[in-house]
Enzyme design. Sequence first.
Site, PDB file in Angstrom:
ATOM      1  N   CYS A 121     -23.088 -39.473  -2.907  1.00 45.54           N
ATOM      2  CA  CYS A 121     -23.696 -38.256  -2.360  1.00 45.54           C
ATOM      3  C   CYS A 121     -22.638 -37.584  -1.499  1.00 45.54           C
ATOM      4  O   CYS A 121     -21.715 -38.239  -1.021  1.00 45.54           O
ATOM      5  CB  CYS A 121     -24.925 -38.584  -1.516  1.00 45.54           C
ATOM      6  SG  CYS A 121     -25.829 -37.108  -0.992  1.00 45.54           S
ATOM      7  N   CYS A 131     -25.941 -32.212   0.750  1.00 46.13           N
ATOM      8  CA  CYS A 131     -25.635 -33.172  -0.314  1.00 46.13           C
ATOM      9  C   CYS A 131     -24.713 -32.590  -1.375  1.00 46.13           C
ATOM     10  O   CYS A 131     -24.412 -33.247  -2.378  1.00 46.13           O
ATOM     11  CB  CYS A 131     -26.921 -33.663  -0.959  1.00 46.13           C
ATOM     12  SG  CYS A 131     -28.052 -34.397   0.238  1.00 46.13           S
ATOM     13  N   LYS A 196     -36.464 -39.723  -5.602  1.00 43.19           N
ATOM     14  CA  LYS A 196     -36.127 -39.769  -4.182  1.00 43.19           C
ATOM     15  C   LYS A 196     -36.870 -38.627  -3.485  1.00 43.19           C
ATOM     16  O   LYS A 196     -36.648 -37.452  -3.781  1.00 43.19           O
ATOM     17  CB  LYS A 196     -34.625 -39.605  -3.998  1.00 43.19           C
ATOM     18  CG  LYS A 196     -34.206 -39.583  -2.535  1.00 43.19           C
ATOM     19  CD  LYS A 196     -32.704 -39.572  -2.380  1.00 43.19           C
ATOM     20  CE  LYS A 196     -32.318 -39.429  -0.920  1.00 43.19           C
ATOM     21  NZ  LYS A 196     -30.868 -39.423  -0.725  1.00 43.19           N
ATOM     22  N   ARG A 206     -29.737 -41.174   9.065  1.00 48.16           N
ATOM     23  CA  ARG A 206     -28.877 -40.007   9.282  1.00 48.16           C
ATOM     24  C   ARG A 206     -28.065 -40.154  10.561  1.00 48.16           C
ATOM     25  O   ARG A 206     -26.969 -39.598  10.670  1.00 48.16           O
ATOM     26  CB  ARG A 206     -29.716 -38.732   9.245  1.00 48.16           C
ATOM     27  CG  ARG A 206     -30.220 -38.505   7.824  1.00 48.16           C
ATOM     28  CD  ARG A 206     -31.029 -37.260   7.644  1.00 48.16           C
ATOM     29  NE  ARG A 206     -31.578 -37.221   6.280  1.00 48.16           N
ATOM     30  CZ  ARG A 206     -32.461 -36.338   5.867  1.00 48.16           C
ATOM     31  NH1 ARG A 206     -32.910 -35.403   6.688  1.00 48.16           N
ATOM     32  NH2 ARG A 206     -32.898 -36.380   4.625  1.00 48.16           N
ATOM     33  N   LYS A 249     -37.608 -44.197  -3.997  1.00 46.47           N
ATOM     34  CA  LYS A 249     -37.215 -44.230  -2.591  1.00 46.47           C
ATOM     35  C   LYS A 249     -37.958 -43.147  -1.821  1.00 46.47           C
ATOM     36  O   LYS A 249     -37.975 -42.007  -2.292  1.00 46.47           O
ATOM     37  CB  LYS A 249     -35.713 -43.978  -2.526  1.00 46.47           C
ATOM     38  CG  LYS A 249     -35.137 -43.877  -1.140  1.00 46.47           C
ATOM     39  CD  LYS A 249     -33.708 -43.431  -1.235  1.00 46.47           C
ATOM     40  CE  LYS A 249     -33.187 -43.192   0.169  1.00 46.47           C
ATOM     41  NZ  LYS A 249     -31.874 -42.621   0.189  1.00 46.47           N
ATOM     42  N   TYR A 314     -32.571 -53.323   4.447  1.00 49.85           N
ATOM     43  CA  TYR A 314     -31.789 -53.726   5.614  1.00 49.85           C
ATOM     44  C   TYR A 314     -32.178 -55.131   6.068  1.00 49.85           C
ATOM     45  O   TYR A 314     -31.535 -55.707   6.937  1.00 49.85           O
ATOM     46  CB  TYR A 314     -31.968 -52.702   6.742  1.00 49.85           C
ATOM     47  CG  TYR A 314     -31.523 -51.319   6.297  1.00 49.85           C
ATOM     48  CD1 TYR A 314     -30.172 -50.981   6.315  1.00 49.85           C
ATOM     49  CD2 TYR A 314     -32.434 -50.385   5.795  1.00 49.85           C
ATOM     50  CE1 TYR A 314     -29.740 -49.742   5.859  1.00 49.85           C
ATOM     51  CE2 TYR A 314     -32.020 -49.143   5.337  1.00 49.85           C
ATOM     52  CZ  TYR A 314     -30.665 -48.829   5.371  1.00 49.85           C
ATOM     53  OH  TYR A 314     -30.244 -47.623   4.896  1.00 49.85           O
TER      54      TYR A 314
END
Length: 327
Positions: A121, A131, A196, A206, A249, A314
């Site tokens: 991206c 993006c 997405k 971010r 996502k 994560y």
Amino acid sequence: MTGFPVERTRRLRRTPQLRRQVAETRLDPAMFVLPVFVVSGTGVRDEITSMPGNYQLSIDELIPLAQEAESLGVGGMIFFGIPDTKDDQGTSAWDPEGPVPRAIAAVKEHAPGIVTWADVCMCEYTSHGHCGVLDGDVVDNDATLPLLARAAVAYAAAGADVIAPSDMMDGRVGAIREALDDARFADIAICSYSVKYSSAFYGPFRDAADSAPAFGDRRTHQMDPPNVREARRQVDLDLLEGADMVMVKPAGPYLDVIKEVRDMVDVPLAAYQVSGEFSMVKAAAERGWIDGDRVMMESLTGIVRAGADIVLTYFAIDAARTLKEQR
Ligand code: PBG
């Protein structure tokens, strides 16, 4: 069915051993892909405030993490780069000495058991945080495609096993496939972030990737949360363009979408448990409001039960450790 009192569903829940044996969904660390944030320099290990336990890492700090993930059987890692310089075209995205190519090469060398995923991206590399390249204040879809393709080739050249475009430009899978094939990377796979959504759950990411748009938002290219039929269309188009795997996502708030896509495709399906999903669990656990470990495992089980084969999370290392302890 004879019903109660002949039938008692609790019989199969009586002991942990029985419950384990009849479990319909099993987690395996090989399913997990750990997202990591890579910077230049050495000895850098800056914790991301909104994502406890996650760091912006220099390559030398990344290697032991990759080795730990490998030793726990974690399947893969996906790399996000924080470049030293940004410009309006995002040219640092394809710098062979940039953080992502260097991270991929280092992990290939020092933790070869890890499947290396490269997120593609422009938002981490553009000065405006969008993006793709801008035409006025809109992202120019078609002008962005060659830049994405160029980045993808740079990551493949560094040793990426999976190229994962997350930009949501129309036509990017085809453009990347063609560029990879032309550069003799015909055997390198594409996992498209096909579905997405434009999601507020990306907030902590971010900060972590320093990729918030300077103005505006991503609603013209990322999907609108109410839509699920449109998800089928996104997936169809990406498969036509040559995607080897597809992704949904975020994951947790979109379990119905995961199920919908699962029922329509035979290719491997990935789901991304995004930064906001992670941080909410961490924050509530820190306050003692929930049992963080159990919520972690339950949230991952839900994503896999809905139909995901691969989970970007994560929690990859913590969950792999928990699975090991349960054995
Ligand atoms: C775009 C990208 C984003 C995420 C992964 N790839 C951010 C965005 O679209 O704004 C979000 C991941 C997360 O929240 O964990 N490069």
